[in-house]
Design a protein around this motif. Structure first.
Motif, PDB file in Angstrom:
ATOM      1  N   MET A 126       4.278 -57.517 -28.851  1.00  0.00           N
ATOM      2  CA  MET A 126       4.856 -58.642 -28.130  1.00  0.00           C
ATOM      3  C   MET A 126       4.416 -59.980 -28.727  1.00  0.00           C
ATOM      4  N   HIS A 127       3.321 -59.984 -29.518  1.00  0.00           N
ATOM      5  CA  HIS A 127       2.810 -61.202 -30.136  1.00  0.00           C
ATOM      6  C   HIS A 127       3.281 -61.294 -31.584  1.00  0.00           C
ATOM      7  N   PRO A 128       3.440 -62.514 -32.118  1.00  0.00           N
ATOM      8  CA  PRO A 128       3.862 -62.648 -33.523  1.00  0.00           C
ATOM      9  C   PRO A 128       2.763 -62.301 -34.512  1.00  0.00           C
ATOM     10  N   PHE A 129       1.485 -62.401 -34.083  1.00  0.00           N
ATOM     11  CA  PHE A 129       0.350 -62.128 -34.966  1.00  0.00           C
ATOM     12  C   PHE A 129      -0.722 -61.355 -34.188  1.00  0.00           C
ATOM     13  N   PRO A 130      -1.593 -60.628 -34.897  1.00  0.00           N
ATOM     14  CA  PRO A 130      -2.784 -60.087 -34.231  1.00  0.00           C
ATOM     15  C   PRO A 130      -3.680 -61.230 -33.765  1.00  0.00           C
ATOM     16  N   ALA A 131      -4.531 -60.963 -32.802  1.00  0.00           N
ATOM     17  CA  ALA A 131      -5.467 -61.980 -32.338  1.00  0.00           C
ATOM     18  C   ALA A 131      -6.485 -62.293 -33.419  1.00  0.00           C
ATOM     19  N   GLY A 132      -6.959 -63.550 -33.463  1.00  0.00           N
ATOM     20  CA  GLY A 132      -8.032 -63.917 -34.373  1.00  0.00           C
ATOM     21  C   GLY A 132      -9.357 -63.371 -33.885  1.00  0.00           C
ATOM     22  N   GLY A 133     -10.331 -63.300 -34.732  1.00  0.00           N
ATOM     23  CA  GLY A 133     -11.633 -62.709 -34.395  1.00  0.00           C
ATOM     24  C   GLY A 133     -11.643 -61.267 -34.892  1.00  0.00           C
ATOM     25  N   GLU A 134     -12.539 -60.504 -34.499  1.00  0.00           N
ATOM     26  CA  GLU A 134     -13.474 -60.648 -33.406  1.00  0.00           C
ATOM     27  C   GLU A 134     -14.654 -61.489 -33.857  1.00  0.00           C
ATOM     28  N   GLU A 135     -14.833 -62.648 -33.241  1.00  0.00           N
ATOM     29  CA  GLU A 135     -15.925 -63.549 -33.589  1.00  0.00           C
ATOM     30  C   GLU A 135     -17.169 -63.173 -32.797  1.00  0.00           C
ATOM     31  N   LEU A 136     -18.268 -62.917 -33.489  1.00  0.00           N
ATOM     32  CA  LEU A 136     -19.545 -62.605 -32.855  1.00  0.00           C
ATOM     33  C   LEU A 136     -20.407 -63.862 -32.876  1.00  0.00           C
ATOM     34  N   ARG A 137     -20.944 -64.248 -31.731  1.00  0.00           N
ATOM     35  CA  ARG A 137     -21.651 -65.518 -31.661  1.00  0.00           C
ATOM     36  C   ARG A 137     -22.731 -65.462 -30.588  1.00  0.00           C
ATOM     37  N   GLU A 138     -23.826 -66.173 -30.827  1.00  0.00           N
ATOM     38  CA  GLU A 138     -24.872 -66.327 -29.825  1.00  0.00           C
ATOM     39  C   GLU A 138     -24.914 -67.778 -29.375  1.00  0.00           C
ATOM     40  N   ASP A 139     -24.726 -68.009 -28.084  1.00  0.00           N
ATOM     41  CA  ASP A 139     -24.832 -69.348 -27.504  1.00  0.00           C
ATOM     42  C   ASP A 139     -26.056 -69.388 -26.591  1.00  0.00           C
ATOM     43  N   VAL A 140     -26.741 -70.515 -26.572  1.00  0.00           N
ATOM     44  CA  VAL A 140     -27.913 -70.688 -25.722  1.00  0.00           C
ATOM     45  C   VAL A 140     -27.609 -71.789 -24.714  1.00  0.00           C
ATOM     46  N   TYR A 141     -27.652 -71.436 -23.425  1.00  0.00           N
ATOM     47  CA  TYR A 141     -27.302 -72.362 -22.346  1.00  0.00           C
ATOM     48  C   TYR A 141     -28.546 -72.868 -21.624  1.00  0.00           C
ATOM     49  N   LEU A 142     -28.457 -74.090 -21.134  1.00  0.00           N
ATOM     50  CA  LEU A 142     -29.468 -74.606 -20.218  1.00  0.00           C
ATOM     51  C   LEU A 142     -29.524 -73.725 -18.979  1.00  0.00           C
ATOM     52  N   TYR A 143     -30.730 -73.361 -18.556  1.00  0.00           N
ATOM     53  CA  TYR A 143     -30.914 -72.594 -17.318  1.00  0.00           C
ATOM     54  C   TYR A 143     -30.974 -73.561 -16.137  1.00  0.00           C
ATOM     55  N   ASP A 144     -29.940 -73.526 -15.299  1.00  0.00           N
ATOM     56  CA  ASP A 144     -29.872 -74.412 -14.129  1.00  0.00           C
ATOM     57  C   ASP A 144     -29.088 -73.674 -13.049  1.00  0.00           C
ATOM     58  N   PRO A 145     -29.739 -72.783 -12.290  1.00  0.00           N
ATOM     59  CA  PRO A 145     -29.024 -71.881 -11.388  1.00  0.00           C
ATOM     60  C   PRO A 145     -28.301 -72.558 -10.236  1.00  0.00           C
ATOM     61  N   LYS A 146     -28.598 -73.820  -9.946  1.00  0.00           N
ATOM     62  CA  LYS A 146     -27.933 -74.511  -8.848  1.00  0.00           C
ATOM     63  C   LYS A 146     -26.781 -75.398  -9.331  1.00  0.00           C
ATOM     64  N   GLN A 147     -26.515 -75.376 -10.631  1.00  0.00           N
ATOM     65  CA  GLN A 147     -25.500 -76.257 -11.202  1.00  0.00           C
ATOM     66  C   GLN A 147     -24.292 -75.451 -11.673  1.00  0.00           C
ATOM     67  N   VAL A 148     -23.126 -75.708 -11.066  1.00  0.00           N
ATOM     68  CA  VAL A 148     -21.910 -74.988 -11.445  1.00  0.00           C
ATOM     69  C   VAL A 148     -20.837 -75.916 -12.012  1.00  0.00           C
ATOM     70  N   GLU A 149     -21.164 -77.199 -12.147  1.00  0.00           N
ATOM     71  CA  GLU A 149     -20.179 -78.162 -12.641  1.00  0.00           C
ATOM     72  C   GLU A 149     -20.598 -78.806 -13.957  1.00  0.00           C
ATOM     73  N   LEU A 150     -21.671 -78.311 -14.550  1.00  0.00           N
ATOM     74  CA  LEU A 150     -22.154 -78.854 -15.809  1.00  0.00           C
ATOM     75  C   LEU A 150     -22.699 -77.721 -16.669  1.00  0.00           C
ATOM     76  N   GLY A 151     -22.264 -77.689 -17.934  1.00  0.00           N
ATOM     77  CA  GLY A 151     -22.776 -76.719 -18.882  1.00  0.00           C
ATOM     78  C   GLY A 151     -23.359 -77.436 -20.088  1.00  0.00           C
ATOM     79  N   VAL A 152     -24.572 -77.042 -20.488  1.00  0.00           N
ATOM     80  CA  VAL A 152     -25.216 -77.611 -21.670  1.00  0.00           C
ATOM     81  C   VAL A 152     -25.607 -76.436 -22.561  1.00  0.00           C
ATOM     82  N   LYS A 153     -25.143 -76.446 -23.823  1.00  0.00           N
ATOM     83  CA  LYS A 153     -25.420 -75.287 -24.665  1.00  0.00           C
ATOM     84  C   LYS A 153     -25.561 -75.673 -26.131  1.00  0.00           C
ATOM     85  N   ALA A 154     -26.294 -74.823 -26.847  1.00  0.00           N
ATOM     86  CA  ALA A 154     -26.306 -74.815 -28.306  1.00  0.00           C
ATOM     87  C   ALA A 154     -25.310 -73.743 -28.721  1.00  0.00           C
TER      88      ALA A 154
END
Length: 214
Positions: free
Chosen positions: A28-56
């Motif tokens: 149904m798609h014109p092309f195969p999906a890109g990826g599979e991209e493997l990546r490690e992201d590191v997020y700020l730990y802030d368990p009470k915050q759901v409206e802000l994301g900070v990451k490397a």
């Protein structure tokens, strides 16, 4: 500053069995999906915050700071149903993460649309998720299917739309791409949860702080 309109779903168990096959390589798609991209992201730990994301992000220098700006109506296109969120993102090489972080490992399959000429047009991507024959669009929409694991053992699948470009256009771009994807006959979504990455990361018991490497 970058602006995006987004809708994202999470499954805390396996993704619906037909969704992965449909998204990655259905005729149904014109092309195969890109990826599979493997990546490690590191997020700020802030368990009470759901409206802000900070990451490397992966190996990129600096940090990405992403905040929820507001909500802009609903998406209702077949299986794709949910509230559209407007996010803004800033990148800084001067910021660093504190000691408390969450490390995520992601495998992502990606489809990218150019919406600069009105009607969405899918761009062919390579194994790294980069365009094969053209530059990245200025206005467009990413559609991704990702499996994500955290260093405290949490595992999920997520599917999302992320339209980027001008603030007054991104919602309509998202709706147009969702309509295009809906016409490709996606399988039933089952019963996922509608939420952002910060909201998903804030869930559960994360009492053990981690030591950041950044």
């Amino acid at each position: 500053m970058e602006v995006s309109a987004e809708v994202r779903w999470f499954w805390d168990t396996d993704v619906p069995p037909k969704l992965n096959d449909w998204f990655v390589n259905s005729p149904m798609h014109p092309f195969p999906a890109g990826g599979e991209e493997l990546r490690e992201d590191v997020y700020l730990y802030d368990p009470k915050q759901v409206e802000l994301g900070v990451k490397a992000r992966g190996e990129k220098p600096g940090l990405e700071v992403k905040g929820l700006v507001g909500r802009a109506g609903s998406l209702s296109e077949g299986a794709f149903r949910g509230e559209i969120e407007i996010w803004a993102k800033w990148t800084s090489r001067a910021l660093t993460l504190p000691a408390a972080t969450i490390v995520t490992s992601k495998a992502r399959w990606l489809r990218k649309f150019d919406t600069g000429e009105g009607t969405p047009r899918e761009i062919e991507l390579n194994a790294e998720g980069k365009p094969v024959r053209e530059d990245l669009p200025v206005r467009g929409c990413n559609v991704e299917l990702t499996t994500v694991k955290t260093d405290d053992g949490k595992v999920a699948w997520t599917f999302g739309f992320e339209a980027f470009g001008k603030l007054d256009e991104v919602c309509e771009q998202l709706r147009a791409v969702a309509a295009s994807m809906s016409a490709r006959q996606p399988p039933d979504f089952g019963h996922p949860s509608l939420k952002s990455y910060p909201a998903w990361l804030a869930e559960g018991d994360k009492g053990n702080h981690r030591t950041s490497k950044h």
